[in-house]
Motif scaffolding. Structure first.
Motif, PDB file in Angstrom:
ATOM      1  N   PRO A   1       0.844  -1.198   0.000  1.00  0.00           N
ATOM      2  CA  PRO A   1       0.000   0.000   0.000  1.00  0.00           C
ATOM      3  C   PRO A   1       0.879   1.248   0.000  1.00  0.00           C
ATOM      4  CG  PRO A   1      -0.018  -1.045   2.152  1.00  0.00           C
ATOM      5  CD  PRO A   1       0.729  -1.950   1.231  1.00  0.00           C
ATOM      6  N   PRO A   2       0.396   2.346  -0.539  1.00  0.00           N
ATOM      7  CA  PRO A   2       1.208   3.562  -0.561  1.00  0.00           C
ATOM      8  C   PRO A   2       1.657   3.970   0.838  1.00  0.00           C
ATOM      9  CG  PRO A   2      -0.765   3.825  -1.903  1.00  0.00           C
ATOM     10  CD  PRO A   2      -0.904   2.531  -1.154  1.00  0.00           C
ATOM     11  N   SER A   3       2.750   4.672   0.891  1.00  0.00           N
ATOM     12  CA  SER A   3       3.337   5.102   2.158  1.00  0.00           C
ATOM     13  C   SER A   3       2.306   5.838   3.008  1.00  0.00           C
ATOM     14  CB  SER A   3       4.529   6.016   1.874  1.00  0.00           C
ATOM     15  OG  SER A   3       5.135   6.398   3.068  1.00  0.00           O
ATOM     16  N   GLY A   4       2.173   5.381   4.252  1.00  0.00           N
ATOM     17  CA  GLY A   4       1.263   6.016   5.189  1.00  0.00           C
ATOM     18  C   GLY A   4      -0.159   5.478   5.152  1.00  0.00           C
ATOM     19  N   PHE A   5      -0.422   4.463   4.317  1.00  0.00           N
ATOM     20  CA  PHE A   5      -1.766   3.934   4.180  1.00  0.00           C
ATOM     21  C   PHE A   5      -1.844   2.463   4.571  1.00  0.00           C
ATOM     22  CE2 PHE A   5      -1.776   7.603   1.469  1.00  0.00           C
ATOM     23  CZ  PHE A   5      -3.027   8.141   1.641  1.00  0.00           C
ATOM     24  N   THR A   6      -3.066   2.008   4.813  1.00  0.00           N
ATOM     25  CA  THR A   6      -3.351   0.609   5.100  1.00  0.00           C
ATOM     26  C   THR A   6      -4.337   0.115   4.046  1.00  0.00           C
ATOM     27  OG1 THR A   6      -3.065   0.974   7.470  1.00  0.00           O
ATOM     28  CG2 THR A   6      -4.270  -1.009   6.818  1.00  0.00           C
ATOM     29  N   CYS A   7      -4.084  -1.064   3.495  1.00  0.00           N
ATOM     30  CA  CYS A   7      -4.976  -1.641   2.492  1.00  0.00           C
ATOM     31  C   CYS A   7      -6.283  -2.068   3.162  1.00  0.00           C
ATOM     32  CB  CYS A   7      -4.314  -2.835   1.815  1.00  0.00           C
ATOM     33  SG  CYS A   7      -5.391  -3.664   0.617  1.00  0.00           S
ATOM     34  N   ASN A   8      -7.412  -1.658   2.607  1.00  0.00           N
ATOM     35  CA  ASN A   8      -8.708  -2.033   3.168  1.00  0.00           C
ATOM     36  C   ASN A   8      -9.045  -3.492   2.914  1.00  0.00           C
ATOM     37  OD1 ASN A   8      -9.241   0.519   4.181  1.00  0.00           O
ATOM     38  ND2 ASN A   8     -10.213   1.202   2.302  1.00  0.00           N
ATOM     39  N   THR A   9      -8.422  -4.104   1.927  1.00  0.00           N
ATOM     40  CA  THR A   9      -8.724  -5.491   1.584  1.00  0.00           C
ATOM     41  C   THR A   9      -7.970  -6.471   2.475  1.00  0.00           C
ATOM     42  OG1 THR A   9      -9.114  -4.846  -0.709  1.00  0.00           O
ATOM     43  CG2 THR A   9      -8.740  -7.186  -0.279  1.00  0.00           C
ATOM     44  N   CYS A  10      -6.628  -6.331   2.529  1.00  0.00           N
ATOM     45  CA  CYS A  10      -5.820  -7.306   3.275  1.00  0.00           C
ATOM     46  C   CYS A  10      -5.352  -6.784   4.637  1.00  0.00           C
ATOM     47  CB  CYS A  10      -4.599  -7.738   2.458  1.00  0.00           C
ATOM     48  SG  CYS A  10      -3.351  -6.446   2.235  1.00  0.00           S
ATOM     49  N   GLY A  11      -5.473  -5.486   4.865  1.00  0.00           N
ATOM     50  CA  GLY A  11      -5.057  -4.919   6.140  1.00  0.00           C
ATOM     51  C   GLY A  11      -3.567  -4.659   6.252  1.00  0.00           C
ATOM     52  N   ARG A  12      -2.814  -4.924   5.179  1.00  0.00           N
ATOM     53  CA  ARG A  12      -1.369  -4.696   5.220  1.00  0.00           C
ATOM     54  C   ARG A  12      -1.110  -3.198   5.296  1.00  0.00           C
ATOM     55  NH1 ARG A  12       1.886  -8.056   1.192  1.00  0.00           N
ATOM     56  NH2 ARG A  12       1.911  -9.484   2.910  1.00  0.00           N
ATOM     57  N   ARG A  13      -0.180  -2.842   6.169  1.00  0.00           N
ATOM     58  CA  ARG A  13       0.188  -1.438   6.340  1.00  0.00           C
ATOM     59  C   ARG A  13       1.534  -1.183   5.706  1.00  0.00           C
ATOM     60  NH1 ARG A  13      -0.583  -1.947  12.619  1.00  0.00           N
ATOM     61  NH2 ARG A  13      -2.833  -1.894  12.763  1.00  0.00           N
ATOM     62  N   SER A  14       1.726   0.046   5.261  1.00  0.00           N
ATOM     63  CA  SER A  14       3.059   0.411   4.787  1.00  0.00           C
ATOM     64  C   SER A  14       3.966   0.477   6.011  1.00  0.00           C
ATOM     65  CB  SER A  14       3.034   1.763   4.074  1.00  0.00           C
ATOM     66  OG  SER A  14       2.780   2.801   4.990  1.00  0.00           O
ATOM     67  N   ARG A  15       5.271   0.388   5.779  1.00  0.00           N
ATOM     68  CA  ARG A  15       6.209   0.438   6.903  1.00  0.00           C
ATOM     69  C   ARG A  15       6.060   1.730   7.679  1.00  0.00           C
ATOM     70  NH1 ARG A  15      11.655  -1.120   3.972  1.00  0.00           N
ATOM     71  NH2 ARG A  15      11.329   1.035   3.494  1.00  0.00           N
ATOM     72  N   ARG A  16       5.800   2.840   6.989  1.00  0.00           N
ATOM     73  CA  ARG A  16       5.647   4.123   7.671  1.00  0.00           C
ATOM     74  C   ARG A  16       4.449   4.083   8.612  1.00  0.00           C
ATOM     75  NH1 ARG A  16       4.287   9.356   4.367  1.00  0.00           N
ATOM     76  NH2 ARG A  16       2.902  10.152   5.936  1.00  0.00           N
ATOM     77  N   THR A  17       3.350   3.466   8.194  1.00  0.00           N
ATOM     78  CA  THR A  17       2.171   3.337   9.043  1.00  0.00           C
ATOM     79  C   THR A  17       2.484   2.479  10.251  1.00  0.00           C
ATOM     80  OG1 THR A  17       0.744   3.550   7.107  1.00  0.00           O
ATOM     81  CG2 THR A  17      -0.248   2.648   9.099  1.00  0.00           C
ATOM     82  N   ASN A  18       3.216   1.355  10.049  1.00  0.00           N
ATOM     83  CA  ASN A  18       3.592   0.497  11.175  1.00  0.00           C
ATOM     84  C   ASN A  18       4.405   1.265  12.208  1.00  0.00           C
ATOM     85  OD1 ASN A  18       2.319  -1.820  10.330  1.00  0.00           O
ATOM     86  ND2 ASN A  18       4.066  -2.554   9.183  1.00  0.00           N
ATOM     87  N   ARG A  19       5.374   2.073  11.747  1.00  0.00           N
ATOM     88  CA  ARG A  19       6.191   2.863  12.672  1.00  0.00           C
ATOM     89  C   ARG A  19       5.337   3.849  13.445  1.00  0.00           C
ATOM     90  NH1 ARG A  19      10.211   2.711   8.309  1.00  0.00           N
ATOM     91  NH2 ARG A  19       9.130   4.505   7.480  1.00  0.00           N
ATOM     92  N   ALA A  20       4.379   4.497  12.784  1.00  0.00           N
ATOM     93  CA  ALA A  20       3.507   5.468  13.438  1.00  0.00           C
ATOM     94  C   ALA A  20       2.664   4.789  14.518  1.00  0.00           C
ATOM     95  CB  ALA A  20       2.610   6.158  12.415  1.00  0.00           C
ATOM     96  N   VAL A  21       2.146   3.600  14.221  1.00  0.00           N
ATOM     97  CA  VAL A  21       1.353   2.863  15.210  1.00  0.00           C
ATOM     98  C   VAL A  21       2.221   2.469  16.400  1.00  0.00           C
ATOM     99  CG1 VAL A  21       0.115   0.684  15.616  1.00  0.00           C
ATOM    100  CG2 VAL A  21      -0.363   2.026  13.567  1.00  0.00           C
ATOM    101  N   GLU A  22       3.423   1.961  16.135  1.00  0.00           N
ATOM    102  CA  GLU A  22       4.320   1.583  17.231  1.00  0.00           C
ATOM    103  C   GLU A  22       4.665   2.776  18.107  1.00  0.00           C
ATOM    104  OE1 GLU A  22       7.625  -0.322  15.350  1.00  0.00           O
ATOM    105  OE2 GLU A  22       6.419  -2.045  14.746  1.00  0.00           O
ATOM    106  N   ASN A  23       4.916   3.934  17.509  1.00  0.00           N
ATOM    107  CA  ASN A  23       5.219   5.139  18.283  1.00  0.00           C
ATOM    108  C   ASN A  23       4.027   5.572  19.121  1.00  0.00           C
ATOM    109  OD1 ASN A  23       7.796   5.237  17.245  1.00  0.00           O
ATOM    110  ND2 ASN A  23       7.273   6.688  15.630  1.00  0.00           N
ATOM    111  N   ALA A  24       2.821   5.499  18.569  1.00  0.00           N
ATOM    112  CA  ALA A  24       1.624   5.871  19.312  1.00  0.00           C
ATOM    113  C   ALA A  24       1.398   4.932  20.493  1.00  0.00           C
ATOM    114  CB  ALA A  24       0.401   5.858  18.392  1.00  0.00           C
ATOM    115  N   VAL A  25       1.611   3.641  20.278  1.00  0.00           N
ATOM    116  CA  VAL A  25       1.457   2.679  21.371  1.00  0.00           C
ATOM    117  C   VAL A  25       2.473   2.961  22.479  1.00  0.00           C
ATOM    118  CG1 VAL A  25       1.725   0.242  22.001  1.00  0.00           C
ATOM    119  CG2 VAL A  25       0.420   0.866  19.970  1.00  0.00           C
TER     120      VAL A  25
END
Length: 141
Positions: free
Chosen positions: A93-117
């Motif tokens: 998926p494009p940087s900063g987005f999550t695919c609505n079909t498979c739920g895969r996140r871009s690496r940038r999205t994963n980092r943002a979620v980890e930082n928020a947690v």
């Protein structure tokens, strides 16, 4: 199966995934070559075209090219050589987005979620219910 045939199979999958993701995102072969070169890996448009059309006798992709490609497309090496990609995002998926079909996140999205947690867990006092929900959702992916 010999080691060389395994490597070639991975290269064929990586090249097919590169082409699908590149086309899905509307990136030309010239723009992709320029972006990979900007990441420090020399590659020409003609090399990418030859890889995608398999004009050479054996399809190949160097490790450096694969790493540069992953950096440009914001995908992992596993995503690049995984033959079972989502039909919607093709594993990237494009940087900063999550695919609505498979739920895969871009690496940038994963980092943002980890930082928020981490911020939620480290806050004083931590919002127990909210943090638990975020951590639970993170573990689902």
């Amino acid at each position: 199966m010999s080691k060389s045939s395994t490597s070639n199979e991975h290269a064929l999958v990586a090249i097919a995934n590169m082409r699908r993701i590149r086309r899905q995102r509307g990136i030309s072969t010239q723009k992709l070559a320029d972006q990979i070169t900007a990441k420090g890996v020399q590659i020409s448009r003609s090399t990418i075209v030859n890889q995608e059309t398999r004009r050479s006798e054996t399809a190949s992709m160097t490790i450096d090219q694969a790493i540069g490609l992953c950096r440009v497309l914001d995908i992992t090496l596993d995503d690049l050589i995984d033959p079972a990609l989502c039909e919607t995002c093709h594993g990237g998926p494009p940087s900063g987005f999550t695919c609505n079909t498979c739920g895969r996140r871009s690496r940038r999205t994963n980092r943002a979620v980890e930082n928020a947690v981490e911020r939620l867990v480290d806050s004083d006092p931590p919002p127990a219910d909210l943090a638990a929900r975020v951590i639970e959702r993170r573990n689902e992916t």
